[in-house]
Write a protein that holds these residues in place. Sequence first.
Motif, PDB file in Angstrom:
ATOM      1  N   ARG A  84       0.934  -1.057   0.373  1.00 19.81           N
ATOM      2  CA  ARG A  84       0.002  -0.485   0.292  1.00 19.81           C
ATOM      3  C   ARG A  84       0.709   1.530  -0.074  1.00 19.81           C
ATOM      4  O   ARG A  84       0.405   2.519  -0.371  1.00 19.81           O
ATOM      5  CB  ARG A  84      -1.184  -0.567   0.925  1.00 19.81           C
ATOM      6  CG  ARG A  84      -1.742   1.111   1.454  1.00 19.81           C
ATOM      7  CD  ARG A  84      -3.184   0.904   2.718  1.00 19.81           C
ATOM      8  NE  ARG A  84      -3.961   2.730   2.690  1.00 19.81           N
ATOM      9  CZ  ARG A  84      -4.663   2.149   3.554  1.00 19.81           C
ATOM     10  NH1 ARG A  84      -3.949   2.015   4.542  1.00 19.81           N
ATOM     11  NH2 ARG A  84      -4.804   3.838   3.829  1.00 19.81           N
ATOM     12  N   PHE A  85       1.815   1.100   0.670  1.00 17.02           N
ATOM     13  CA  PHE A  85       2.792   3.031   1.303  1.00 17.02           C
ATOM     14  C   PHE A  85       4.473   2.567  -0.084  1.00 17.02           C
ATOM     15  O   PHE A  85       5.075   3.201   0.492  1.00 17.02           O
ATOM     16  CB  PHE A  85       3.371   2.980   2.264  1.00 17.02           C
ATOM     17  CG  PHE A  85       1.660   2.958   3.222  1.00 17.02           C
ATOM     18  CD1 PHE A  85       1.207   4.232   3.239  1.00 17.02           C
ATOM     19  CD2 PHE A  85       1.743   2.299   4.246  1.00 17.02           C
ATOM     20  CE1 PHE A  85       0.167   4.334   3.685  1.00 17.02           C
ATOM     21  CE2 PHE A  85       0.582   1.900   5.076  1.00 17.02           C
ATOM     22  CZ  PHE A  85      -0.577   3.315   4.631  1.00 17.02           C
ATOM     23  N   ARG A  86       4.063   1.397  -1.599  1.00 14.97           N
ATOM     24  CA  ARG A  86       5.003   1.128  -1.682  1.00 14.97           C
ATOM     25  C   ARG A  86       6.018   3.243  -2.510  1.00 14.97           C
ATOM     26  O   ARG A  86       6.816   2.839  -2.733  1.00 14.97           O
ATOM     27  CB  ARG A  86       5.039  -0.074  -2.508  1.00 14.97           C
ATOM     28  CG  ARG A  86       4.122   0.214  -3.873  1.00 14.97           C
ATOM     29  CD  ARG A  86       4.086  -0.609  -4.372  1.00 14.97           C
ATOM     30  NE  ARG A  86       2.814  -0.576  -5.595  1.00 14.97           N
ATOM     31  CZ  ARG A  86       1.497  -0.659  -5.721  1.00 14.97           C
ATOM     32  NH1 ARG A  86       1.226  -1.592  -4.464  1.00 14.97           N
ATOM     33  NH2 ARG A  86       0.587   0.116  -6.578  1.00 14.97           N
ATOM     34  N   GLU A  87       4.658   3.867  -2.666  1.00 15.71           N
ATOM     35  CA  GLU A  87       4.803   4.776  -3.044  1.00 15.71           C
ATOM     36  C   GLU A  87       5.668   6.031  -2.564  1.00 15.71           C
ATOM     37  O   GLU A  87       6.342   6.959  -2.780  1.00 15.71           O
ATOM     38  CB  GLU A  87       3.990   5.348  -4.143  1.00 15.71           C
ATOM     39  CG  GLU A  87       3.431   4.175  -4.788  1.00 15.71           C
ATOM     40  CD  GLU A  87       4.828   4.227  -6.115  1.00 15.71           C
ATOM     41  OE1 GLU A  87       5.730   5.301  -6.472  1.00 15.71           O
ATOM     42  OE2 GLU A  87       4.832   3.327  -6.938  1.00 15.71           O
ATOM     43  N   GLN A  95      14.146  -0.208  -0.513  1.00 16.66           N
ATOM     44  CA  GLN A  95      14.058  -1.023  -1.485  1.00 16.66           C
ATOM     45  C   GLN A  95      13.143  -1.691  -1.297  1.00 16.66           C
ATOM     46  O   GLN A  95      12.919  -3.105  -0.152  1.00 16.66           O
ATOM     47  CB  GLN A  95      14.943  -1.843  -1.650  1.00 16.66           C
ATOM     48  CG  GLN A  95      16.750  -0.784  -1.607  1.00 16.66           C
ATOM     49  CD  GLN A  95      17.415  -1.790  -2.041  1.00 16.66           C
ATOM     50  OE1 GLN A  95      17.697  -2.554  -2.202  1.00 16.66           O
ATOM     51  NE2 GLN A  95      18.219  -0.887  -2.586  1.00 16.66           N
ATOM     52  N   VAL A  96      12.044  -1.688  -1.982  1.00 18.71           N
ATOM     53  CA  VAL A  96      10.439  -2.751  -1.360  1.00 18.71           C
ATOM     54  C   VAL A  96      10.478  -4.204  -2.703  1.00 18.71           C
ATOM     55  O   VAL A  96       9.949  -5.421  -1.042  1.00 18.71           O
ATOM     56  CB  VAL A  96       9.569  -2.248  -3.211  1.00 18.71           C
ATOM     57  CG1 VAL A  96       8.094  -2.815  -2.509  1.00 18.71           C
ATOM     58  CG2 VAL A  96       8.954  -0.764  -2.439  1.00 18.71           C
ATOM     59  N   ASP A  97      11.358  -4.132  -3.353  1.00 12.35           N
ATOM     60  CA  ASP A  97      11.735  -5.933  -3.322  1.00 12.35           C
ATOM     61  C   ASP A  97      12.417  -6.475  -2.068  1.00 12.35           C
ATOM     62  O   ASP A  97      11.740  -7.948  -1.491  1.00 12.35           O
ATOM     63  CB  ASP A  97      12.620  -5.532  -4.845  1.00 12.35           C
ATOM     64  CG  ASP A  97      11.934  -5.607  -5.721  1.00 12.35           C
ATOM     65  OD1 ASP A  97       9.991  -5.402  -5.712  1.00 12.35           O
ATOM     66  OD2 ASP A  97      12.945  -4.772  -6.835  1.00 12.35           O
TER      67      ASP A  97
END
Length: 102
Positions: A84-87, A95-97
Amino acid sequence: TITELRMIEIFKNYNKLQSHRGAACEWVVDHFDIIMRDVPPSYPRKILPSDASHHHYPWLYIASLVIGFSAVVAVLIVACLVHRFREKKAIKNAQVDFLFII
Protein backbone atom coordinates in the motif's frame (compact mmCIF):
# COMPACT_ATOMS: atom_id res chain seq x y z
CA THR A 1 34.58 -47.11 16.96
CA ILE A 2 36.89 -48.42 14.32
CA THR A 3 40.49 -48.35 15.46
CA GLU A 4 43.53 -47.89 13.26
CA LEU A 5 44.25 -51.62 13.45
CA ARG A 6 40.78 -52.42 12.14
CA MET A 7 41.21 -49.89 9.33
CA ILE A 8 44.42 -51.68 8.34
CA GLU A 9 42.43 -54.94 8.18
CA ILE A 10 39.90 -53.29 5.86
CA PHE A 11 42.70 -51.99 3.61
CA LYS A 12 44.24 -55.47 3.50
CA ASN A 13 40.86 -56.80 2.38
CA TYR A 14 40.74 -54.06 -0.25
CA ASN A 15 44.15 -55.06 -1.60
CA LYS A 16 42.93 -58.66 -1.78
CA LEU A 17 39.49 -57.96 -3.30
CA GLN A 18 40.17 -54.72 -5.25
CA SER A 19 36.73 -53.48 -4.25
CA HIS A 20 35.97 -50.85 -1.60
CA ARG A 21 32.45 -52.11 -1.05
CA GLY A 22 33.48 -55.74 -0.96
CA ALA A 23 36.29 -55.07 1.53
CA ALA A 24 34.05 -53.04 3.83
CA CYS A 25 31.17 -55.53 3.65
CA GLU A 26 33.44 -58.49 4.31
CA TRP A 27 34.97 -56.73 7.32
CA VAL A 28 31.50 -55.90 8.69
CA VAL A 29 30.38 -59.52 8.33
CA ASP A 30 33.53 -60.80 10.03
CA HIS A 31 33.35 -58.25 12.87
CA PHE A 32 29.60 -57.87 13.35
CA ASP A 33 29.87 -58.39 17.12
CA ILE A 34 32.27 -55.42 17.39
CA ILE A 35 29.86 -53.19 15.49
CA MET A 36 26.86 -54.31 17.55
CA ARG A 37 28.68 -53.29 20.76
CA ASP A 38 28.37 -49.64 19.67
CA VAL A 39 24.67 -49.87 18.84
CA PRO A 40 22.49 -48.70 21.75
CA PRO A 41 20.15 -51.30 23.26
CA SER A 42 17.13 -49.17 22.38
CA TYR A 43 17.85 -49.48 18.63
CA PRO A 44 15.67 -49.73 16.61
CA ARG A 45 13.46 -47.31 18.41
CA LYS A 46 9.96 -48.59 19.04
CA ILE A 47 7.17 -46.04 18.90
CA LEU A 48 4.22 -47.21 20.90
CA PRO A 49 0.82 -46.39 19.45
CA SER A 50 -1.05 -43.82 21.48
CA ASP A 51 -3.52 -41.02 21.06
CA ALA A 52 -2.52 -37.93 19.16
CA SER A 53 -0.01 -35.89 21.13
CA HIS A 54 -2.18 -32.78 21.18
CA HIS A 55 -4.71 -34.61 23.37
CA HIS A 56 -2.17 -34.88 26.19
CA TYR A 57 -1.53 -31.13 26.36
CA PRO A 58 -4.53 -29.34 24.81
CA TRP A 59 -3.44 -25.94 26.15
CA LEU A 60 -0.04 -26.28 24.45
CA TYR A 61 -1.69 -27.36 21.20
CA ILE A 62 -4.09 -24.40 21.25
CA ALA A 63 -1.33 -21.96 22.22
CA SER A 64 0.89 -23.12 19.35
CA LEU A 65 -2.01 -22.74 16.90
CA VAL A 66 -2.73 -19.23 18.15
CA ILE A 67 0.93 -18.18 17.93
CA GLY A 68 1.29 -19.66 14.44
CA PHE A 69 -1.89 -18.01 13.22
CA SER A 70 -0.79 -14.67 14.72
CA ALA A 71 2.55 -14.89 12.92
CA VAL A 72 0.86 -15.58 9.57
CA VAL A 73 -1.58 -12.71 10.07
CA ALA A 74 1.25 -10.34 11.04
CA VAL A 75 3.21 -11.26 7.91
CA LEU A 76 0.17 -10.71 5.71
CA ILE A 77 -0.57 -7.34 7.32
CA VAL A 78 3.02 -6.17 6.86
CA ALA A 79 3.00 -7.34 3.22
CA CYS A 80 -0.24 -5.43 2.58
CA LEU A 81 1.14 -2.29 4.24
CA VAL A 82 4.37 -2.46 2.23
CA HIS A 83 2.34 -2.86 -0.96
CA ARG A 84 0.00 0.00 0.00
CA PHE A 85 2.77 2.45 0.91
CA ARG A 86 5.26 1.37 -1.77
CA GLU A 87 5.24 4.88 -3.29
CA LYS A 88 6.18 6.59 0.00
CA LYS A 89 9.75 7.83 0.32
CA ALA A 90 10.58 5.70 3.40
CA ILE A 91 9.48 2.50 1.70
CA LYS A 92 11.29 3.38 -1.55
CA ASN A 93 14.49 3.99 0.40
CA ALA A 94 14.08 0.60 2.06
CA GLN A 95 13.62 -0.96 -1.41
CA VAL A 96 10.22 -2.57 -1.88
CA ASP A 97 11.60 -5.79 -3.38
CA PHE A 98 13.83 -6.32 -0.37
CA LEU A 99 10.93 -5.71 2.01
CA PHE A 100 8.82 -8.30 0.20
CA ILE A 101 11.65 -10.83 0.49
CA ILE A 102 11.77 -10.27 4.24
